[in-house]
Design an enzyme around this catalytic site. Sequence first.
Site, PDB file in Angstrom:
ATOM      1  N   SER A 124      -9.534   0.865   3.063  1.00  0.00           N
ATOM      2  CA  SER A 124      -8.752   1.728   2.202  1.00  0.00           C
ATOM      3  C   SER A 124      -7.618   1.011   1.481  1.00  0.00           C
ATOM      4  CB  SER A 124      -8.169   2.885   3.021  1.00  0.00           C
ATOM      5  OG  SER A 124      -7.267   2.407   4.002  1.00  0.00           O
ATOM      6  N   LYS A 181       0.852  -1.189   0.000  1.00  0.00           N
ATOM      7  CA  LYS A 181       0.000   0.000   0.000  1.00  0.00           C
ATOM      8  C   LYS A 181       0.885   1.236   0.000  1.00  0.00           C
ATOM      9  CE  LYS A 181      -3.939   1.747   2.763  1.00  0.00           C
ATOM     10  NZ  LYS A 181      -4.785   1.396   3.942  1.00  0.00           N
ATOM     11  N   SER A 198      -9.588  -1.506   7.215  1.00  0.00           N
ATOM     12  CA  SER A 198      -9.048  -1.262   5.878  1.00  0.00           C
ATOM     13  C   SER A 198      -8.304  -2.440   5.270  1.00  0.00           C
ATOM     14  CB  SER A 198      -8.129  -0.035   5.900  1.00  0.00           C
ATOM     15  OG  SER A 198      -8.886   1.136   6.048  1.00  0.00           O
TER      16      SER A 198
END
Length: 440
Positions: free
Chosen positions: A148, A72, A172
Amino acid sequence: MSDTLSALDLADAIARREITAEAVVRQAVEAALSDPFCAFTRVFASEAVAAAQAVDRGEISGPLAGVPFAVKDLFDVAGQVTTAGAKLRLGAAAATQDAEVVRRVKAAGAVLIGTLNMDEFAYGFATVNAHFGTTLNPHDPSRLAGGSSGGSAAAVAAGFVPLSLGSDTNGSVRVPASLCGVWGMRPAQGAVPLSGVFPFVEALDTVGPFARSSRDLRRLYEVLAGEALTGDNQPLRVARLDGFFARNAAPEAVSAVDTLMAHLGGSAVADLPQAEAGRSAGFVMTAALGGALHLDTLRGRAQDYDPAVRDRLIAGAMLPAAVLDKALRYRDHYRKIFYQLFDQFDVLITPATPCSAPLIEAGTILIDGKPAPARAHLGIYAQAISLTGVPVIAAPLKTEGLPIGLQIITRPGLEGALFDLMHRLEDAGVLGFTPPGGRA
C-alpha cells in the site's frame, strides 16, 4: 541533484557547501508539484524551503541535513490532517505533533517535502485509490507501483526524493519496493516506534524506509530505530526458501533468486511447509482486526469508503471470533517453527513479489494458474513472513528490464551484518537500483 545523488552524497555536498540545501529542496518541490505518477498527495512547498534555508544558515544540522524526504499519508505531520488515504478523513482534526518517526528524521536534518499516496487505510498491494488516484510505476506508467506504500516507492524511484517512509503490515513496503526497483525494509516488530502512525493491524504494523541505495537505507533505518547498527562482515549462512515461495513465482522471480544464490556460491534450500498456513493466518488476522477497527465508522459512513476496501473490511468484521482466535494461536506456533530455521541459517531468501509489475488495466496476477486480484495477492510471499516479526530487506535485483525484488530475511540482532552483505552485493553489481529508462 536529489534525482541523481544518493542521500548520503547530498548531505555531504550540502555540508561542504558545494550545493545549497535550498537549491536541492526547491528542485524536489518542483518535481513533486509536477508529479506525473500520482505519488504525492500534498506538497509542503513553503515549509520545505524555509527548513532548507535554516539548514543553509546552520540552524538545522544532522547526518541528513538538507536531504529531502516524504512520507506515506498515514504519518502524523503537525498542522496537517492524516488522511490514511481516505476521503472520509479529510474533515478530521489536524495532527498536533509529528509522528515520532517523522520527528526523528527531521531531527537528523532532513527536510519534509510532502505526503504520499497509498491504498485507503493501507488495505491493498496496489495503490489503486478510488479518491486520490492510482499511483503509476515510474518504470512503466501502464503498470502498478504496488502498495500500500506505492507513493513512497514511486517517489523514490522517480527521483523526486532520495528517501521516503512507508508502513508494512503484510508487505506494504516490500511489494512496492520490488515493483519499483528500490530498496525497502520491514524492520523487526517493535524496532521502530509507531506513535503517530494511523493503525491498520497493530499486531503486524511496522514503519519502513525506502531508498535508492543500501547505504542510504541503512542510515535512514538507523535514524528511525534510534541507534547505529554494528556489523563485522561475519560469514552468514544463506539459504533459499523453497516450496510455497517457488510456487506461483514467475520466471523473473525465480531467476532473481537463482542469480543471487549463484553469486553467493550457495545451493542450500530451506523448507517451511507451514508457509501457506502462516500466510492464511495473517490474512485472517488482517481481515478480522482491520474490520474491527473500522466497524463503528462503517456502520455510519460505509458509502464514504473506497468500495474495494469497504467490502473487505465488512467481510473481515463478520468473521467469527473463534476463527480469529485460531489464527492468533497459530501465529505463535508458526513463529516458533520459523525461528528454528535460524538454527541452520542466518539469512533466508525469497522473491519479494511473485512477478514484476502487472498492468493496471489487467489488475490481476496468476495464482495457482488462475487470474487473481493483484490488490490482494501481490503480497503472497511477503505476508507469509510478516507473521514472524523478523527484519526483512527488500533488495532490487540489478536488471535492465522491469524491476523485481528479493526478500532478504534474518533474525533480530543481525541487521548490521545483513546490511554489510547488502553493501557487498550492491558494490558487486548484483543488487541495486536501476533508474527508470535504465539511465545511469
